[in-house]
Design an enzyme around this catalytic site. Structure first.
Site, PDB file in Angstrom:
ATOM      1  N   ARG A 284       0.807  -1.216   0.000  1.00 44.12           N
ATOM      2  CA  ARG A 284       0.000   0.000   0.000  1.00 44.12           C
ATOM      3  C   ARG A 284       0.842   1.268   0.000  1.00 44.12           C
ATOM      4  O   ARG A 284       0.544   2.229  -0.733  1.00 44.12           O
ATOM      5  CB  ARG A 284      -0.953  -0.006   1.189  1.00 44.12           C
ATOM      6  CG  ARG A 284      -1.856   1.234   1.305  1.00 44.12           C
ATOM      7  CD  ARG A 284      -2.442   1.708  -0.007  1.00 44.12           C
ATOM      8  NE  ARG A 284      -3.160   0.663  -0.714  1.00 44.12           N
ATOM      9  CZ  ARG A 284      -3.480   0.713  -2.002  1.00 44.12           C
ATOM     10  NH1 ARG A 284      -3.123   1.772  -2.733  1.00 44.12           N
ATOM     11  NH2 ARG A 284      -4.136  -0.269  -2.570  1.00 44.12           N
TER      12      ARG A 284
ATOM     13  N   LYS B  98       1.865  24.650  -4.304  1.00 41.17           N
ATOM     14  CA  LYS B  98       0.593  24.045  -3.896  1.00 41.17           C
ATOM     15  C   LYS B  98       0.725  22.522  -3.957  1.00 41.17           C
ATOM     16  O   LYS B  98       0.151  21.856  -4.809  1.00 41.17           O
ATOM     17  CB  LYS B  98      -0.543  24.546  -4.792  1.00 41.17           C
ATOM     18  CG  LYS B  98      -0.760  26.055  -4.686  1.00 41.17           C
ATOM     19  CD  LYS B  98      -1.792  26.546  -5.683  1.00 41.17           C
ATOM     20  CE  LYS B  98      -1.951  28.059  -5.598  1.00 41.17           C
ATOM     21  NZ  LYS B  98      -2.907  28.581  -6.604  1.00 41.17           N
TER      22      LYS B  98
ATOM     23  N   LYS C 186       4.914  38.629  -4.047  1.00 43.26           N
ATOM     24  CA  LYS C 186       3.522  38.539  -4.468  1.00 43.26           C
ATOM     25  C   LYS C 186       2.762  39.771  -3.999  1.00 43.26           C
ATOM     26  O   LYS C 186       3.322  40.680  -3.388  1.00 43.26           O
ATOM     27  CB  LYS C 186       2.913  37.242  -3.940  1.00 43.26           C
ATOM     28  CG  LYS C 186       3.696  35.995  -4.372  1.00 43.26           C
ATOM     29  CD  LYS C 186       2.898  34.743  -4.288  1.00 43.26           C
ATOM     30  CE  LYS C 186       1.921  34.641  -5.430  1.00 43.26           C
ATOM     31  NZ  LYS C 186       1.234  33.336  -5.503  1.00 43.26           N
TER      32      LYS C 186
ATOM     33  N   GLU D 131       5.226  39.721  -8.829  1.00 42.67           N
ATOM     34  CA  GLU D 131       3.868  39.561  -9.353  1.00 42.67           C
ATOM     35  C   GLU D 131       3.263  40.939  -9.585  1.00 42.67           C
ATOM     36  O   GLU D 131       3.348  41.812  -8.717  1.00 42.67           O
ATOM     37  CB  GLU D 131       3.037  38.776  -8.325  1.00 42.67           C
ATOM     38  CG  GLU D 131       1.587  38.566  -8.707  1.00 42.67           C
ATOM     39  CD  GLU D 131       0.831  37.838  -7.595  1.00 42.67           C
ATOM     40  OE1 GLU D 131       0.914  36.600  -7.542  1.00 42.67           O
ATOM     41  OE2 GLU D 131       0.181  38.510  -6.784  1.00 42.67           O
TER      42      GLU D 131
ATOM     43  N   ASP E  27      -0.342  38.262 -13.089  1.00 49.61           N
ATOM     44  CA  ASP E  27      -1.295  37.560 -12.241  1.00 49.61           C
ATOM     45  C   ASP E  27      -2.731  37.812 -12.679  1.00 49.61           C
ATOM     46  O   ASP E  27      -3.198  38.952 -12.668  1.00 49.61           O
ATOM     47  CB  ASP E  27      -1.115  38.000 -10.782  1.00 49.61           C
ATOM     48  CG  ASP E  27      -2.062  37.272  -9.846  1.00 49.61           C
ATOM     49  OD1 ASP E  27      -2.165  36.042  -9.954  1.00 49.61           O
ATOM     50  OD2 ASP E  27      -2.699  37.942  -9.010  1.00 49.61           O
TER      51      ASP E  27
END
Length: 289
Positions: free
Chosen positions: A97, A132, A164, A197, A219
């Site tokens: 597994r 992410k 950002k 960004e 962005d």
């Protein structure tokens, strides 16, 4: 990923799954009984994680022997056999597994990256991953992106500066954020690439005026706005004699990635490469003598 770091992860995976013993297998399988299981692909895609699987097997039982037929990055279809493992049946059952979970996840990421990159291969644009990722699996997921033909963005917060919108707002604007980042690198002796960004043409001009960033991220621009921005930045390049990398980001999907790539950007970043992936189906089945 360094071998010692991978082995630490493997130890955690087995602790999570086995603890004080696989009581199902221990209750019905003789300790010395030998056998063979093979990994069978049940989906169409790109296989990844075979080398990691071999480390998992070796970690749990170094006496197991792997007969390998496929390699990471190979295109696969239902019925393909990636490898066979010979050893104690108790070991094969306990490895199953954990090994499948990792291989299915990595193969799903590689397959997704391949789909996205294939759509823009002729444009010269590259699909990038993001941060992410699944906690604890970032290095493996990013490795799978490369296996599928994509490229890695930064690994984490330590290997690149990416300013950002929140950084810009907290710093008091584009110029302040970029200048402070440049000064920080100089003061700390850090050779880090700097990306910023931007949300509109005014912010693009502010960034270009500093001549600091290595890359500008557009962005949530539409394809139409992206094309306008790319033309604007390329005109700036001619004036200063310097190339500026351009990245598109924000809500880009499998249906829209080509529209952005055709605008002339160098990169398109897609969080879905790692955060919304369907695992590639496969199984690890006993081979009967």
């Amino acid at each position: 990923m360094k071998k010692e770091e991978l082995r630490k992860l493997i130890a955690l995976w087995f602790e999570e799954d086995i603890r004080d013993g696989d009581h199902t297998s221990l209750s019905c399988i003789p300790a010395t009984q030998m056998g063979c299981q093979q990994l069978i692909v049940k989906d169409t895609g790109i296989i990844a994680g075979i080398e990691v699987a071999k480390e998992i097997i070796n970690y749990f039982d170094p006496e197991c022997r792997v007969e390998q037929f496929l390699h990471d990055g190979d295109a696969v279809k239902p019925g393909d056999i990636a490898f066979r493992v010979y050893g104690k049946e108790l070991s094969l059952l306990q490895i199953e597994r954990t090994m499948l979970n990792i291989m299915q996840r990595m193969s799903g990421v590689a397959t997704t990256a391949h789909k996205y990159q294939s759509l823009i291969e002729d444009t010269g644009c590259h699909v990038l991953d993001t941060r992410k990722t699944t906690p604890g699996l970032r290095y493996l997921e990013k490795e799978a992106v490369k296996t599928g033909g994509g490229m890695n963005h930064r690994i984490g917060l330590f290997d690149m500066i990416l300013l950002k919108d929140n950084h810009v707002d907290f710093a008091g604007g584009i110029a302040n954020a970029l200048t402070r980042a440049k000064d920080y690198c100089r003061e700390k002796g850090k050779d880090l690439r700097i990306e910023i960004e931007v949300r509109n043409m005014a912010e693009i001009d502010e960034a270009l005026a500093t001549n600091i960033p290595d890359r500008i991220m557009l962005d949530n621009f539409t394809p139409e706005r992206t094309k306008e921005a790319v033309c604007h930045i390329r005109e700036w390049e001619k004036k200063v004699g310097r190339h500026m990398e351009i990245e598109s980001s924000g809500g880009i999907t499998i249906d829209t990635i080509r529209d952005y790539a055709l605008c002339g950007v160098d990169f398109v970043s897609v969080g879905a490469l790692t955060h919304s992936v369907k695992s590639l189906d496969m199984s690890f089945k006993a081979v009967k003598a």
